[in-house]
Design an enzyme around this catalytic site. Structure first.
Site, PDB file in Angstrom:
ATOM      1  N   ASP A 219       5.151  -8.859   5.963  1.00  0.00           N
ATOM      2  CA  ASP A 219       4.154  -9.592   6.755  1.00  0.00           C
ATOM      3  C   ASP A 219       3.164 -10.466   5.894  1.00  0.00           C
ATOM      4  OD1 ASP A 219       5.135  -9.353   9.148  1.00  0.00           O
ATOM      5  OD2 ASP A 219       4.193  -7.445   9.139  1.00  0.00           O
TER       6      ASP A 219
ATOM      7  N   HIS B  26       3.981   0.306   3.355  1.00  0.00           N
ATOM      8  CA  HIS B  26       5.437   0.230   4.124  1.00  0.00           C
ATOM      9  C   HIS B  26       5.819   1.790   4.196  1.00  0.00           C
ATOM     10  CE1 HIS B  26       9.367  -0.361   5.484  1.00  0.00           C
ATOM     11  NE2 HIS B  26       9.077  -1.718   6.034  1.00  0.00           N
TER      12      HIS B  26
HETATM   13  N1  ACO Z   1      -4.035  -0.866   2.856  1.00  0.00           N
HETATM   14  C1  ACO Z   1      -4.817   0.468   2.259  1.00  0.00           C
HETATM   15  N2  ACO Z   1      -4.270   1.667   2.533  1.00  0.00           N
HETATM   16  C2  ACO Z   1      -3.110   1.850   2.810  1.00  0.00           C
HETATM   17  C3  ACO Z   1      -2.354   0.925   3.524  1.00  0.00           C
HETATM   18  C4  ACO Z   1      -3.000  -0.409   3.529  1.00  0.00           C
HETATM   19  N3  ACO Z   1      -2.125  -1.343   4.275  1.00  0.00           N
HETATM   20  N4  ACO Z   1      -1.109   1.444   3.987  1.00  0.00           N
HETATM   21  C5  ACO Z   1      -1.059   2.857   3.663  1.00  0.00           C
HETATM   22  N5  ACO Z   1      -2.385   2.905   3.066  1.00  0.00           N
HETATM   23  C6  ACO Z   1      -2.844   4.287   2.631  1.00  0.00           C
HETATM   24  C7  ACO Z   1      -3.355   5.203   3.693  1.00  0.00           C
HETATM   25  O1  ACO Z   1      -4.820   4.878   3.698  1.00  0.00           O
HETATM   26  C8  ACO Z   1      -2.998   6.427   3.211  1.00  0.00           C
HETATM   27  O2  ACO Z   1      -3.804   6.921   2.206  1.00  0.00           O
HETATM   28  P1  ACO Z   1      -4.581   8.320   1.974  1.00  0.00           P
HETATM   29  O3  ACO Z   1      -3.229   9.069   1.725  1.00  0.00           O
HETATM   30  O4  ACO Z   1      -5.426   8.497   0.843  1.00  0.00           O
HETATM   31  O5  ACO Z   1      -5.030   8.794   3.369  1.00  0.00           O
HETATM   32  C9  ACO Z   1      -1.594   6.288   2.686  1.00  0.00           C
HETATM   33  O6  ACO Z   1      -1.640   5.003   1.913  1.00  0.00           O
HETATM   34  C10 ACO Z   1      -0.482   6.705   3.512  1.00  0.00           C
HETATM   35  O7  ACO Z   1      -0.875   5.564   4.538  1.00  0.00           O
HETATM   36  P2  ACO Z   1      -0.202   5.891   6.116  1.00  0.00           P
HETATM   37  O8  ACO Z   1      -0.395   5.057   6.966  1.00  0.00           O
HETATM   38  O9  ACO Z   1       0.182   7.451   6.320  1.00  0.00           O
HETATM   39  O10 ACO Z   1       1.601   5.749   5.460  1.00  0.00           O
HETATM   40  P3  ACO Z   1       2.635   5.266   6.630  1.00  0.00           P
HETATM   41  O11 ACO Z   1       3.923   5.280   5.849  1.00  0.00           O
HETATM   42  O12 ACO Z   1       2.429   5.602   7.994  1.00  0.00           O
HETATM   43  O13 ACO Z   1       2.293   3.463   6.536  1.00  0.00           O
HETATM   44  C11 ACO Z   1       2.234   1.496   7.439  1.00  0.00           C
HETATM   45  C12 ACO Z   1       3.176   2.618   6.912  1.00  0.00           C
HETATM   46  C13 ACO Z   1       1.958   1.878   8.876  1.00  0.00           C
HETATM   47  C14 ACO Z   1       3.180   0.070   7.471  1.00  0.00           C
HETATM   48  C15 ACO Z   1       1.052   1.406   6.676  1.00  0.00           C
HETATM   49  O14 ACO Z   1       1.306   0.889   5.311  1.00  0.00           O
HETATM   50  C16 ACO Z   1       0.071   0.163   7.288  1.00  0.00           C
HETATM   51  O15 ACO Z   1      -0.651   0.592   8.282  1.00  0.00           O
HETATM   52  N6  ACO Z   1       0.092  -1.048   6.752  1.00  0.00           N
HETATM   53  C17 ACO Z   1      -0.795  -1.914   7.451  1.00  0.00           C
HETATM   54  C18 ACO Z   1      -0.259  -2.909   8.554  1.00  0.00           C
HETATM   55  C19 ACO Z   1       0.959  -3.701   7.974  1.00  0.00           C
HETATM   56  O16 ACO Z   1       1.105  -4.387   7.207  1.00  0.00           O
HETATM   57  N7  ACO Z   1       2.079  -3.466   8.864  1.00  0.00           N
HETATM   58  C20 ACO Z   1       3.491  -4.018   8.785  1.00  0.00           C
HETATM   59  C21 ACO Z   1       4.525  -3.054   8.034  1.00  0.00           C
HETATM   60  S1  ACO Z   1       5.835  -3.974   7.712  1.00  0.00           S
HETATM   61  C22 ACO Z   1       6.599  -4.314   9.547  1.00  0.00           C
HETATM   62  O17 ACO Z   1       6.505  -3.386  10.172  1.00  0.00           O
HETATM   63  C23 ACO Z   1       7.197  -5.513   9.623  1.00  0.00           C
END
Ligand code: ACO
Length: 378
Positions: A314, A260
């Site tokens: 989720d 998140h």
């Molecule tokens: N699984 C594995 N690794 C993850 C995940 C995940 N779900 N989420 C973040 N990371 C890792 C990334 O790979 C990244 O790693 P790195 O620094 O080694 O490259 C780091 O954590 C940061 O990730 P970002 O995507 O830049 O972080 P952001 O703040 O943009 O992410 C997000 C938020 C988009 C929700 C992300 O966690 C994600 O894609 N999750 C999966 C989709 C999901 O569950 N969405 C629902 C969110 S809740 C909602 O909207 C209701």
């Protein structure tokens, strides 16, 4: 004045708001100052929707009127049903919902968003009609007739009735109502921001909500709940979890339902949803998906710890809906029919001091580039 570019506007405030607040370090979420744990324990979705929209808990008379207003506006016009009949039945329910909500605005054409009375009735109609639209589409696409709402049933029980023609198991209404409370609002997320950008042009609330539905659909936002259940089904058994998660993360794929932008601890909504899962399974028998989900959480914790990535809202919600025999592609529409109250709360708040959203950009292209005639291009 130059500003730092923040991809995804991370950490950039887009509004001053009193609707809700998140403490991502401690895992606390409040709606109008009240913790979601307390709302789930004592409130209902409709009361919470009122709180979000109008800033305070209703007194007895106001709440009675609010419930009646919602009840009297749950039906949708037959033209909306006819419109939905023309959509391809294999289409995604979020697209059908977006189309129907956009079309609703044509039936209620009060465009003056400065009219407080009109805004109240728009909010009533949208909160009341979204569940009817979702249930109507769920039936039409399988060749079944839409079922009109039943006035003797509460908001959540009636939704199940409109889906299945049968009132739900006694505890399902309560559990589902808590799920709606937990999905009702969450500060400046992608869909709320989208709705507010549209609202800042003084567009009508049906267009605002239709825009927000579009943003909610994507798998990085509300669409993740659907993806989670598909992933749990693909894993198939708890024994296959460690290998699957290892492989998934090794290939740099994100785990749906994890992570998140704001929370650096387990999402408080995921904690409540997990409790709701346990209550549901205690009363109605367990679900193999839940055992897999718990294993996934354990395995992910091992591999992702240190990164602040934990289950989000989720992750467990889909397991509950799946046990309630709700089709997987309806999960995000369920999210929308709860979140509509949060979207509209921000809309009403923003209208008081509206300013058109018009951000800047950092231009990264060429200047003074000559136009090359077609026959001289390589
Ligand atoms: N699984 C594995 N690794 C993850 C995940 C995940 N779900 N989420 C973040 N990371 C890792 C990334 O790979 C990244 O790693 P790195 O620094 O080694 O490259 C780091 O954590 C940061 O990730 P970002 O995507 O830049 O972080 P952001 O703040 O943009 O992410 C997000 C938020 C988009 C929700 C992300 O966690 C994600 O894609 N999750 C999966 C989709 C999901 O569950 N969405 C629902 C969110 S809740 C909602 O909207 C209701």
């Amino acid at each position: 004045m130059p500003h730092d570019f923040m991809p995804g506007l991370a950490g950039v405030p887009a509004a001053k708001s009193a609707v809700s607040d998140v403490d991502g370090e401690r895992g606390v979420l409040v709606y109008r100052g009240i913790r979601v744990e307390e709302l789930c324990a004592s409130s209902s979705y409709l009361e919470t929707a009122y709180l979000l929209l109008f800033g305070q808990l209703p007194n007895r008379d106001t709440f009675t009127r609010w419930q009646q207003d919602i009840m009297h506006h749950r039906r949708v016009k037959y033209s909306i049903v006819d419109l939905m009949k023309c959509l391809p039945e294999q289409g995604h329910p979020m697209d059908a919902l977006q189309a129907a909500v956009a079309a609703l605005g044509m039936f209620y054409p009060g465009r003056n968003v400065k009219d407080v009375e009109n805004n109240y009735w728009s909010a009533v109609r949208l909160v009341a009609k979204l569940p009817t639209i979702v249930a109507t589409w769920a039936r039409l696409r399988h060749g079944n007739d839409a079922i009109p709402p039943r006035d003797d049933l509460g908001f959540s029980e009636n939704f199940f009735y409109m889906l299945t023609e049968t009132p739900p198991h006694p505890s399902w209404g309560e559990i589902f109502d808590d799920c709606l409370i937990l999905h009702a609002e969450h500060t400046m997320n992608a869909s709320t921001f989208t709705g507010l950008v549209t609202a800042s042009t003084l567009a009508d609330p049906y267009t605002v909500v239709a825009s927000a539905i579009g943003a909610l659909k994507g798998p990085l936002h509300g669409g993740a709940n659907e993806e989670v259940v598909l992933m749990l089904k693909e894993i198939g058994t708890p024994e296959r979890v460690p290998g699957y998660i290892d492989e998934h993360l090794k290939n740099k794929k994100k785990l749906m339902g994890f992570g998140h932008r704001v929370y650096k601890v387990k999402d408080p909504r995921a904690i409540i949803l997990q409790r709701l899962c346990e209550r549901l399974f205690h009363e109605c028998g367990t679900s193999p998906l839940y055992d897999i989900a718990v294993k996934v959480e354990q395995a992910a914790e091992e591999l992702l710890k240190g990164k602040g990535i934990y289950p989000n809202v989720d992750f467990y919600s889909g397991v509950i809906y799946d046990k309630m025999a709700i089709e997987t592609d309806l999960f995000t529409p369920l999210f929308a029919m709860a979140r509509v109250s949060g979207w509209l709360a921000h809309w009403l708040e923003q209208l008081r001091e509206n300013k058109l959203f018009r951000p800047d950009q950092i231009y990264a292209g060429d200047h003074n580039r000559p136009y090359v005639p077609l026959d001289q291009r390589a």
